[in-house]
Design a protein around this motif. Structure first.
Motif: not given
Length: 73
Positions: A26-33, A40-45, A53-56
């Protein structure tokens, strides 16, 4: 590579030993849960900068993710 199936690039995620995994684009980035035991840790790549980067986190174990076809690229 869509023409022959060869891997164009790869990135080793920092998460290891997880019991659940989901991702979305989404939005040009991968969001990994990634989860392990109910949280769950939410990471944006960012595939352009190749930075992770960890986002929450979420107080649930996320086992599936999806994005609307109307979402921005």
């Amino acid at each position: 590579d869509p023409a022959n199936g060869n891997v164009l690039s790869s990135h080793q995620l920092s998460a290891d030993s997880v019991t659940s995994f989901a991702f979305a684009f989404w939005g040009g980035d991968f969001w990994i849960f990634t989860g392990n035991g109910g949280v769950s840790t939410i990471t944006k790549y960012d595939p352009i900068t190749k930075k992770e980067s960890s986002v929450g986190s979420a107080p649930i174990e996320i086992v599936g993710a999806g994005v609307s076809t109307c979402a921005p690229l």
